[in-house]
Design a protein around this motif. Structure first.
Motif, mmCIF file in Angstrom:
data_model
loop_
_atom_site.group_PDB
_atom_site.id
_atom_site.type_symbol
_atom_site.label_atom_id
_atom_site.label_comp_id
_atom_site.label_asym_id
_atom_site.label_seq_id
_atom_site.Cartn_x
_atom_site.Cartn_y
_atom_site.Cartn_z
ATOM 1 N N GLY A 1 -0.107 14.066 -0.341
ATOM 2 C CA GLY A 1 -1.619 14.587 0.528
ATOM 3 C C GLY A 1 -2.488 13.445 0.193
ATOM 4 O O GLY A 1 -3.357 13.010 0.940
ATOM 5 N N GLN A 2 -2.616 13.013 -1.079
ATOM 6 C CA GLN A 2 -3.610 12.069 -1.445
ATOM 7 C C GLN A 2 -3.219 10.895 -1.068
ATOM 8 O O GLN A 2 -4.084 9.865 -0.525
ATOM 9 N N ALA A 3 -2.002 10.345 -0.879
ATOM 10 C CA ALA A 3 -1.458 9.258 -0.015
ATOM 11 C C ALA A 3 -1.828 9.171 1.429
ATOM 12 O O ALA A 3 -2.342 8.058 1.946
ATOM 13 N N GLU A 4 -1.761 10.246 1.950
ATOM 14 C CA GLU A 4 -1.994 10.268 3.265
ATOM 15 C C GLU A 4 -3.516 9.888 3.585
ATOM 16 O O GLU A 4 -3.988 9.302 4.505
ATOM 17 N N ASP A 5 -4.282 10.384 2.616
ATOM 18 C CA ASP A 5 -5.924 10.216 2.628
ATOM 19 C C ASP A 5 -6.237 8.825 2.682
ATOM 20 O O ASP A 5 -6.934 8.321 3.271
ATOM 21 N N ILE A 6 -5.338 7.997 1.463
ATOM 22 C CA ILE A 6 -5.530 6.730 1.401
ATOM 23 C C ILE A 6 -5.290 5.984 2.675
ATOM 24 O O ILE A 6 -6.210 4.983 2.940
ATOM 25 N N SER A 7 -3.999 6.211 3.242
ATOM 26 C CA SER A 7 -3.648 5.509 4.427
ATOM 27 C C SER A 7 -4.616 5.746 5.527
ATOM 28 O O SER A 7 -4.826 4.766 6.403
ATOM 29 N N ASN A 8 -4.965 6.721 5.687
ATOM 30 C CA ASN A 8 -6.165 7.069 6.799
ATOM 31 C C ASN A 8 -7.527 6.129 6.745
ATOM 32 O O ASN A 8 -8.203 6.035 7.584
ATOM 33 N N GLN A 9 -7.664 5.769 5.394
ATOM 34 C CA GLN A 9 -8.915 5.116 5.054
ATOM 35 C C GLN A 9 -8.843 3.512 5.136
ATOM 36 O O GLN A 9 -9.816 3.144 4.796
ATOM 37 N N VAL A 10 -7.608 3.062 4.885
ATOM 38 C CA VAL A 10 -7.132 1.700 5.006
ATOM 39 C C VAL A 10 -7.081 1.073 6.274
ATOM 40 O O VAL A 10 -6.363 1.517 7.015
ATOM 41 N N TYR A 11 -7.724 -0.071 6.723
ATOM 42 C CA TYR A 11 -7.724 -0.507 7.703
ATOM 43 C C TYR A 11 -7.515 -2.089 7.345
ATOM 44 O O TYR A 11 -8.011 -2.687 6.569
ATOM 45 N N ILE A 12 -6.185 -2.521 8.087
ATOM 46 C CA ILE A 12 -5.970 -4.114 7.596
ATOM 47 C C ILE A 12 -6.242 -4.816 8.852
ATOM 48 O O ILE A 12 -5.876 -4.689 10.236
ATOM 49 N N ASP A 13 -7.022 -5.782 8.498
ATOM 50 C CA ASP A 13 -7.378 -6.788 9.704
ATOM 51 C C ASP A 13 -6.514 -7.874 9.812
ATOM 52 O O ASP A 13 -6.605 -8.868 9.123
ATOM 53 N N ILE B 1 0.647 -1.174 0.050
ATOM 54 C CA ILE B 1 -0.051 0.083 0.207
ATOM 55 C C ILE B 1 0.826 1.161 -0.140
ATOM 56 O O ILE B 1 0.558 2.466 -0.736
ATOM 57 N N THR B 2 1.932 1.193 0.891
ATOM 58 C CA THR B 2 2.990 2.513 0.730
ATOM 59 C C THR B 2 3.406 2.511 -0.708
ATOM 60 O O THR B 2 3.544 3.556 -1.308
ATOM 61 N N LYS B 3 3.821 1.428 -1.458
ATOM 62 C CA LYS B 3 4.459 1.671 -2.728
ATOM 63 C C LYS B 3 3.329 1.971 -3.715
ATOM 64 O O LYS B 3 3.454 2.936 -4.616
ATOM 65 N N ILE B 4 1.959 1.476 -3.539
ATOM 66 C CA ILE B 4 0.957 2.006 -4.519
ATOM 67 C C ILE B 4 0.687 3.424 -4.057
ATOM 68 O O ILE B 4 0.361 4.206 -5.161
ATOM 69 N N SER B 5 0.746 3.943 -3.131
ATOM 70 C CA SER B 5 0.618 5.358 -2.469
ATOM 71 C C SER B 5 1.592 6.192 -3.186
ATOM 72 O O SER B 5 1.271 7.555 -3.345
ATOM 73 N N THR B 6 2.675 5.720 -3.820
ATOM 74 C CA THR B 6 3.566 6.619 -4.412
ATOM 75 C C THR B 6 3.250 6.980 -5.917
ATOM 76 O O THR B 6 3.688 7.880 -6.540
ATOM 77 N N LEU B 7 2.167 6.462 -6.347
ATOM 78 C CA LEU B 7 1.439 6.662 -7.707
ATOM 79 C C LEU B 7 0.665 7.949 -7.566
ATOM 80 O O LEU B 7 0.386 8.496 -8.755
ATOM 81 N N CYS B 8 0.488 8.543 -6.344
ATOM 82 C CA CYS B 8 -0.491 9.950 -6.239
ATOM 83 C C CYS B 8 0.658 10.838 -5.489
ATOM 84 O O CYS B 8 1.594 10.536 -4.955
ATOM 85 N N SER B 9 -0.109 11.984 -5.062
ATOM 86 C CA SER B 9 0.934 12.936 -4.425
ATOM 87 C C SER B 9 0.656 12.539 -2.863
ATOM 88 O O SER B 9 0.068 11.674 -2.448
#
Length: 341
Positions: free
Chosen positions: A118-130, A108-116
């Protein structure tokens, strides 16, 4: 002096990388910010030169926009992946049970480098890993690589296969393992698990095993057995066809199936069988008939039973009896009212 000239040649690359990493529609980057960034790289420049540099990048094909709100600055417009696509990939990784919690976070960290940023931070805040339902076998990624190499080179593999069972001597579970040798044909992601489909050297049929339960995968010098010897596939192994006929990855014999269904579940039927389903009208306007091929198994019987009286199996008889017997066993189990005074 030579060092400064060399760094100045990298100016456009630094600007593009900075915009790609930090800018988006809601977070434009100003010319002053770009100038400050370049100074940190020991590249002196006037603010006016930033405008011509950005224009040069545009001329090269970079999709860079200039805006005056929420502040005056630039941002990267079209990227290789749009934000909704990046979210889909991040959600898929988060949901996949065969990806370990550690690897899920890394991907998910690597995938987040595909966006800015700021956008990556929004994605990480919304992803929950069970972590409770995630695989714990970190070797799965090496297994996938080795299996892929074996399939490409048409070589057999050997591995230790682990399974869990109820401990007969105490509370809890215990693991058992055995060594298998297989001819690998394809890898399939189905029912939220990753499977290897191939032929066990001891038998003349296809089988599948969970890749996350495999250990010590080794590529052998021995060539694989052709899938044409153990299946109906001739020119190529059709992994999609193989998986579409299975229910919950239970093996069995492929047979023609006739289902008598209530109209209310047409979407569920089409979602499961797709274009392979032949839908026919019946004399009863509230029902339809479906003809389709599937692997007759316990998994298929369980799938049918979830719809209760909305599905009746007309054929094959073996599947009809399988569901009938299951229903009778369940009815017998609940015959006595345990809450009766």
């Amino acid at each position: 002096m030579a060092g400064k000239k060399k760094k100045k040649k990298l100016k456009l690359f630094y600007i593009k990388d900075y915009l790609y990493k930090y800018s988006d529609e809601n977070n434009p980057v100003s010319a002053d910010e770009l100038s400050d960034m370049l100074l940190e790289k020991e590249i002196e420049c006037e603010r006016k030169s930033i405008y011509s540099d950005v224009q040069a990048l545009r001329d090269y094909g970079s999709d860079i926009f200039r805006v005056r709100a929420p502040k005056n600055g630039y941002y990267i417009g079209e990227r290789t992946f749009e934000l909704p696509e990046i979210r889909l990939m991040a959600d898929a990784v988060q949901a996949a049970k065969f990806i370990t919690p550690k690897k899920s976070k890394e991907l998910i960290t690597k995938i987040s480098t595909l966006c800015s940023v700021g956008q990556a931070e929004d994605i990480s805040n919304q992803v929950y890993i069970d972590s409770s339902v995630k695989c714990t076998n970190e070797d799965i990624y090496y297994n996938i690589d080795d299996i892929n190499t074996a399939i490409k080179n048409k070589k057999k593999i050997s591995f230790i296969y682990k399974r869990r069972k109820v401990n007969e001597k105490a509370d809890g579970i215990v693991s058992s393992q055995k060594t298998l040798t297989m001819s690998p044909y394809a890898m399939i992601w189905s029912d939220d698990h990753y499977y290897l489909v191939g032929n066990n050297s001891k038998y003349d049929n296809l089988m599948h095993v969970r890749i996350d339960r495999m250990k010590n995968v080794k590529i052998l010098d021995e060539n694989i057995r052709s899938f044409t010897e153990v299946s109906d596939y001739k020119n190529a192994f059709d992994a999609a066809d193989y998986s579409s006929k299975l229910f919950n990855m239970f093996s069995g014999e492929i047979q023609e199936m006739e289902l008598y269904c209530e109209n209310s579940i047409i979407e569920e039927i089409l979602d499961r069988f797709g274009s392979a389903a032949k839908v026919r009208r019946t004399d009863n306007e509230e029902h339809f008939k479906v003809l389709v091929k599937a692997v007759v198994s316990e998994g298929l019987a369980s799938w049918v039973m979830q719809y209760g009286n909305k599905i009746e199996i007309k054929s094959p008889l073996i599947l009809r009896n399988m569901v009938k017997d299951k229903a009778e066993e369940i009815a017998a189990l609940y015959k006595n009212d345990i809450f009766k005074a």
